[in-house]
Design a protein around this motif. Structure first.
Motif, PDB file in Angstrom:
ATOM      1  N   ALA A  86      12.136   1.150  13.249  1.00  0.00           N
ATOM      2  CA  ALA A  86      11.165   1.891  13.843  1.00  0.00           C
ATOM      3  C   ALA A  86       9.765   1.010  13.513  1.00  0.00           C
ATOM      4  O   ALA A  86       8.869   1.259  14.299  1.00  0.00           O
ATOM      5  CB  ALA A  86      10.802   3.247  13.067  1.00  0.00           C
ATOM      6  N   LEU A  87       9.669   0.198  12.672  1.00  0.00           N
ATOM      7  CA  LEU A  87       8.717  -0.609  12.438  1.00  0.00           C
ATOM      8  C   LEU A  87       8.711  -2.091  12.799  1.00  0.00           C
ATOM      9  O   LEU A  87       7.704  -2.790  12.774  1.00  0.00           O
ATOM     10  CB  LEU A  87       8.369  -0.954  10.994  1.00  0.00           C
ATOM     11  CG  LEU A  87       8.118   0.501  10.325  1.00  0.00           C
ATOM     12  CD1 LEU A  87       7.951   0.172   8.626  1.00  0.00           C
ATOM     13  CD2 LEU A  87       6.625   0.821  10.465  1.00  0.00           C
ATOM     14  N   ILE A 101       8.504   7.961   0.184  1.00  0.00           N
ATOM     15  CA  ILE A 101       8.753   6.792   0.106  1.00  0.00           C
ATOM     16  C   ILE A 101       7.445   5.921   0.211  1.00  0.00           C
ATOM     17  O   ILE A 101       7.435   5.085  -0.872  1.00  0.00           O
ATOM     18  CB  ILE A 101       9.507   6.341   1.420  1.00  0.00           C
ATOM     19  CG1 ILE A 101      10.870   6.944   1.378  1.00  0.00           C
ATOM     20  CG2 ILE A 101       9.934   4.914   1.205  1.00  0.00           C
ATOM     21  CD1 ILE A 101      11.805   6.672   2.711  1.00  0.00           C
ATOM     22  N   GLU A 102       6.415   6.049   0.944  1.00  0.00           N
ATOM     23  CA  GLU A 102       5.295   5.359   0.800  1.00  0.00           C
ATOM     24  C   GLU A 102       4.540   5.438  -0.486  1.00  0.00           C
ATOM     25  O   GLU A 102       4.012   4.729  -0.869  1.00  0.00           O
ATOM     26  CB  GLU A 102       4.258   5.793   1.898  1.00  0.00           C
ATOM     27  CG  GLU A 102       4.682   5.411   3.237  1.00  0.00           C
ATOM     28  CD  GLU A 102       3.696   5.576   4.445  1.00  0.00           C
ATOM     29  OE1 GLU A 102       2.548   6.124   4.042  1.00  0.00           O
ATOM     30  OE2 GLU A 102       3.955   5.070   5.524  1.00  0.00           O
ATOM     31  N   ARG A 120       4.427   0.527  -0.267  1.00  0.00           N
ATOM     32  CA  ARG A 120       3.169  -0.258   0.124  1.00  0.00           C
ATOM     33  C   ARG A 120       3.442  -0.994   1.463  1.00  0.00           C
ATOM     34  O   ARG A 120       2.642  -1.100   2.194  1.00  0.00           O
ATOM     35  CB  ARG A 120       2.702  -1.274  -0.945  1.00  0.00           C
ATOM     36  CG  ARG A 120       1.426  -1.853  -0.703  1.00  0.00           C
ATOM     37  CD  ARG A 120       0.868  -2.772  -1.897  1.00  0.00           C
ATOM     38  NE  ARG A 120       1.758  -3.916  -1.955  1.00  0.00           N
ATOM     39  CZ  ARG A 120       1.686  -4.757  -2.913  1.00  0.00           C
ATOM     40  NH1 ARG A 120       0.648  -4.677  -3.547  1.00  0.00           N
ATOM     41  NH2 ARG A 120       2.572  -5.863  -2.646  1.00  0.00           N
ATOM     42  N   ASN A 121       4.532  -1.919   1.436  1.00  0.00           N
ATOM     43  CA  ASN A 121       5.084  -2.613   2.604  1.00  0.00           C
ATOM     44  C   ASN A 121       5.076  -1.676   3.832  1.00  0.00           C
ATOM     45  O   ASN A 121       4.726  -2.117   4.897  1.00  0.00           O
ATOM     46  CB  ASN A 121       6.210  -3.496   2.493  1.00  0.00           C
ATOM     47  CG  ASN A 121       5.726  -4.678   1.531  1.00  0.00           C
ATOM     48  OD1 ASN A 121       4.578  -4.915   1.285  1.00  0.00           O
ATOM     49  ND2 ASN A 121       6.938  -5.241   0.894  1.00  0.00           N
ATOM     50  N   ILE A 122       5.698  -0.630   3.654  1.00  0.00           N
ATOM     51  CA  ILE A 122       5.904   0.425   4.989  1.00  0.00           C
ATOM     52  C   ILE A 122       4.697   0.814   5.323  1.00  0.00           C
ATOM     53  O   ILE A 122       4.307   0.845   6.428  1.00  0.00           O
ATOM     54  CB  ILE A 122       7.005   1.389   4.506  1.00  0.00           C
ATOM     55  CG1 ILE A 122       8.409   0.849   4.064  1.00  0.00           C
ATOM     56  CG2 ILE A 122       6.862   2.528   5.199  1.00  0.00           C
ATOM     57  CD1 ILE A 122       9.351   1.815   3.750  1.00  0.00           C
ATOM     58  N   PRO A 156       7.565  -9.389  -1.921  1.00  0.00           N
ATOM     59  CA  PRO A 156       6.033  -9.184  -2.272  1.00  0.00           C
ATOM     60  C   PRO A 156       5.069  -9.940  -1.245  1.00  0.00           C
ATOM     61  O   PRO A 156       5.269 -10.696  -0.703  1.00  0.00           O
ATOM     62  CB  PRO A 156       6.247 -10.187  -3.764  1.00  0.00           C
ATOM     63  CG  PRO A 156       7.406 -10.698  -3.539  1.00  0.00           C
ATOM     64  CD  PRO A 156       8.262 -10.056  -2.636  1.00  0.00           C
ATOM     65  N   ASP A 157       3.911  -9.520  -1.407  1.00  0.00           N
ATOM     66  CA  ASP A 157       2.897  -9.922  -0.613  1.00  0.00           C
ATOM     67  C   ASP A 157       2.511 -11.342  -1.189  1.00  0.00           C
ATOM     68  O   ASP A 157       2.369 -11.450  -2.418  1.00  0.00           O
ATOM     69  CB  ASP A 157       1.530  -9.057  -0.885  1.00  0.00           C
ATOM     70  CG  ASP A 157       0.409  -9.463  -0.137  1.00  0.00           C
ATOM     71  OD1 ASP A 157       0.419 -10.378   0.616  1.00  0.00           O
ATOM     72  OD2 ASP A 157      -0.649  -8.685  -0.187  1.00  0.00           O
ATOM     73  N   ARG A 158       2.420 -12.208  -0.458  1.00  0.00           N
ATOM     74  CA  ARG A 158       2.224 -13.517  -0.903  1.00  0.00           C
ATOM     75  C   ARG A 158       0.862 -13.779  -1.208  1.00  0.00           C
ATOM     76  O   ARG A 158       0.682 -14.816  -2.042  1.00  0.00           O
ATOM     77  CB  ARG A 158       2.389 -14.660   0.496  1.00  0.00           C
ATOM     78  CG  ARG A 158       3.947 -14.707   0.864  1.00  0.00           C
ATOM     79  CD  ARG A 158       3.846 -15.336   2.059  1.00  0.00           C
ATOM     80  NE  ARG A 158       4.016 -14.327   3.063  1.00  0.00           N
ATOM     81  CZ  ARG A 158       4.351 -14.437   4.485  1.00  0.00           C
ATOM     82  NH1 ARG A 158       4.560 -15.633   4.869  1.00  0.00           N
ATOM     83  NH2 ARG A 158       4.254 -13.395   5.317  1.00  0.00           N
ATOM     84  N   HIS A 159      -0.195 -12.842  -1.086  1.00  0.00           N
ATOM     85  CA  HIS A 159      -1.525 -13.172  -1.525  1.00  0.00           C
ATOM     86  C   HIS A 159      -1.876 -12.448  -2.870  1.00  0.00           C
ATOM     87  O   HIS A 159      -2.885 -12.638  -3.490  1.00  0.00           O
ATOM     88  CB  HIS A 159      -2.611 -12.614  -0.440  1.00  0.00           C
ATOM     89  CG  HIS A 159      -2.260 -13.423   0.834  1.00  0.00           C
ATOM     90  ND1 HIS A 159      -1.618 -12.922   1.778  1.00  0.00           N
ATOM     91  CD2 HIS A 159      -2.711 -14.578   1.341  1.00  0.00           C
ATOM     92  CE1 HIS A 159      -1.743 -13.721   2.812  1.00  0.00           C
ATOM     93  NE2 HIS A 159      -2.450 -14.443   2.413  1.00  0.00           N
ATOM     94  N   THR A 160      -0.835 -11.666  -3.565  1.00  0.00           N
ATOM     95  CA  THR A 160      -1.202 -10.858  -4.721  1.00  0.00           C
ATOM     96  C   THR A 160       0.190 -11.342  -5.669  1.00  0.00           C
ATOM     97  O   THR A 160       1.044 -11.658  -5.078  1.00  0.00           O
ATOM     98  CB  THR A 160      -1.040  -9.689  -4.630  1.00  0.00           C
ATOM     99  OG1 THR A 160       0.080  -8.872  -4.075  1.00  0.00           O
ATOM    100  CG2 THR A 160      -2.410  -9.058  -3.836  1.00  0.00           C
TER     101      THR A 160
END
Length: 73
Positions: A57-58, A39-40, A9-11, A68-72
């Motif tokens: 690459a990113l 991977i995604e 998800r982060n990628i 982890p996403d700080r908002h979820t």
């Protein structure tokens, strides 16, 4: 959420933020597009080397792809 799913998800989020395709990300990371897709989707477990290449690459530190996403929760 599993670590593998979180990584994928982060990628994907970072790739979208950069406005690049899976194909472009794969090219930049010197890997196959189908591998990046796996991977995604959370179907592939990348090696540390692959994680580092994707992060490069990113344009992010590899650790940020595992945060982890700080908002979820």
């Amino acid at each position: 959420m599993s670590l593998i799913a979180l990584l994928g998800r982060n990628i994907r989020r970072r790739r979208h933020a950069l406005g690049i395709s899976q194909e472009e990300l794969a090219f930049r990371a010197e890997m196959k597009r189908s591998y990046v897709s796996g991977i995604e989707l959370g179907n592939r477990k990348p090696s540390i080397d692959a994680l580092e290449r994707l992060a490069g690459a990113l344009h992010v530190d590899p650790r940020t792809l595992l945060e982890p996403d700080r908002h979820t929760k």
